[in-house]
Motif scaffolding. Structure first.
Motif, mmCIF file in Angstrom:
data_model
loop_
_atom_site.group_PDB
_atom_site.id
_atom_site.type_symbol
_atom_site.label_atom_id
_atom_site.label_comp_id
_atom_site.label_asym_id
_atom_site.label_seq_id
_atom_site.Cartn_x
_atom_site.Cartn_y
_atom_site.Cartn_z
ATOM 1 N N GLY A 260 0.783 -1.225 0.000
ATOM 2 C CA GLY A 260 0.000 0.000 0.000
ATOM 3 C C GLY A 260 0.817 1.279 0.000
ATOM 4 O O GLY A 260 0.256 2.363 0.178
ATOM 5 N N GLY A 261 2.127 1.149 -0.223
ATOM 6 C CA GLY A 261 2.981 2.328 -0.252
ATOM 7 C C GLY A 261 3.484 2.613 -1.655
ATOM 8 O O GLY A 261 2.770 3.139 -2.501
ATOM 9 N N VAL A 262 4.724 2.231 -1.896
ATOM 10 C CA VAL A 262 5.360 2.515 -3.190
ATOM 11 C C VAL A 262 4.752 1.682 -4.316
ATOM 12 O O VAL A 262 4.650 2.147 -5.461
ATOM 13 C CB VAL A 262 6.882 2.266 -3.097
ATOM 14 N N GLY A 263 4.323 0.465 -4.022
ATOM 15 C CA GLY A 263 3.810 -0.434 -5.059
ATOM 16 C C GLY A 263 2.745 0.161 -5.957
ATOM 17 O O GLY A 263 2.884 0.139 -7.196
ATOM 18 N N PRO A 264 1.653 0.706 -5.405
ATOM 19 C CA PRO A 264 0.615 1.292 -6.259
ATOM 20 C C PRO A 264 1.127 2.451 -7.113
ATOM 21 O O PRO A 264 0.643 2.676 -8.222
ATOM 22 C CB PRO A 264 -0.430 1.781 -5.250
ATOM 23 N N MET A 265 2.128 3.162 -6.599
ATOM 24 C CA MET A 265 2.669 4.294 -7.355
ATOM 25 C C MET A 265 3.505 3.825 -8.543
ATOM 26 O O MET A 265 3.551 4.488 -9.580
ATOM 27 C CB MET A 265 3.516 5.176 -6.441
ATOM 28 N N THR A 266 4.152 2.672 -8.413
ATOM 29 C CA THR A 266 4.966 2.163 -9.515
ATOM 30 C C THR A 266 4.103 1.902 -10.744
ATOM 31 O O THR A 266 4.431 2.336 -11.862
ATOM 32 C CB THR A 266 5.687 0.865 -9.088
ATOM 33 N N ILE A 267 3.004 1.204 -10.564
ATOM 34 C CA ILE A 267 2.105 0.939 -11.690
ATOM 35 C C ILE A 267 1.500 2.231 -12.213
ATOM 36 O O ILE A 267 1.352 2.423 -13.425
ATOM 37 C CB ILE A 267 0.999 -0.053 -11.275
ATOM 38 N N THR A 268 1.183 3.148 -11.317
ATOM 39 C CA THR A 268 0.594 4.419 -11.725
ATOM 40 C C THR A 268 1.532 5.202 -12.626
ATOM 41 O O THR A 268 1.113 5.772 -13.642
ATOM 42 C CB THR A 268 0.236 5.264 -10.483
#
Length: 288
Positions: A260-268
């Motif tokens: 719920g931290g960096v992971g969602p931002m990577t795909i975004t």
């Protein structure tokens, strides 16, 4: 007082909403941003990542297609696919899901992607351009971290940033991007002697080592910004980062959770880069 949690999932939703408006403008012009994903083999984690990327594309208005190759596929067969996608005007971004099988030459495969379609930011041109601050597409994970810092109004200029990790995907580009924004940057690895003497001086600490809960509370400066890029699966099946989250959040000023931290931002940021590639194609911009 516990650290302020940087909610990557919430921020990712906000950024996607902003960029979906840009995608809609292109669609109104008859141009639908297109992303092609190439996956070789049956790596379970890679398959999950690809499914998540495809789903995210559909949610934001990006056309996507997946090209699956068996584990024993010939490298030339994959290179031919990339060349065809390079020439396809409906495809604006090309992503090769890593890792590739051992008999593949990663650098050769990545280098075969047209620079204008290198939305992962791994092509030698884009990696090299990070040094001068002129990259076309920033690698998605460090790009996501920079957006997290910016949107949370965390100052970078003049701050001491410590990056633990030296991979081409996260550590090295992360250091260059922080340096470009005026930070004093120290790069460490999991094997750095007396690592704590560096991390304790960090105003911004980015951890990308792949070692579960390696960074403990005693290694963190009170009030520091702690960005945990790692994601590890423990023997009990639970996920954790490279930072001992429960302990470190009592010391840090800001911290990212895992998951719920960096992971969602990577795909975004992959989606953002794909839309940007489509915008550049629409205006006829080329790398010369």
């Amino acid at each position: 007082m516990s650290a302020q949690i940087i909610d990557g999932k919430k921020l990712a939703e906000l950024v996607r909403t902003e960029w979906s408006a840009r995608a809609e403008k292109l669609i109104q012009l008859g141009i639908k941003p297109g992303l092609a994903v190439i996956i070789v083999g049956d790596n379970a984690a890679s398959s999950i990542y690809v499914r998540n990327k495809v789903r995210a594309c559909s949610e934001i208005g990006i056309y996507s297609e997946v090209h699956n190759f068996p584990q024993h596929a010939d490298q030339d067969e994959v290179l031919q696919c990339i060349q065809a996608l390079n020439q396809n005007p409906h495809i604006h971004g090309i992503l090769v899901q890593l890792p590739l099988p051992a008999h593949f030459e990663n650098n050769r495969v990545i280098a075969s992607i047209a620079v204008e379609k290198d939305v992962d930011g791994f092509h030698h041109y884009n990696v090299g351009a990070l040094v001068t601050g002129n990259t076309i597409f920033s690698p998605c994970t460090p790009y996501g971290v920079m957006v997290m810092l910016e949107r949370n109004r965390i100052p970078i200029e003049g701050q001491h940033a410590v990056v633990i990790g030296r991979s081409n995907i996260v550590g090295k580009p992360m250091a260059f991007m922080l340096l470009e924004q005026g930070a004093t940057v120290t790069i460490c690895t999991s094997k750095t002697r007396n690592l704590q003497q560096f991390t304790k001086n960090a105003d911004i600490l980015v951890v990308a080592t792949g070692k579960p809960r390696m960074v403990t509370a005693g290694m963190v400066k009170p009030g520091a910004v702690v960005i945990d890029v790692g994601i590890n699966r423990l023997p009990d099946g639970k996920l954790c980062g490279d930072v001992d989250y429960d302990a470190v959040k009592e010391v840090a000023g800001f911290i990212t959770p895992v998951p719920g931290g960096v992971g969602p931002m990577t795909i975004t940021m992959l989606l953002c880069n794909t839309i940007l590639a489509a915008e550049r194609a629409q205006t006829g911009l080329k790398i010369r």
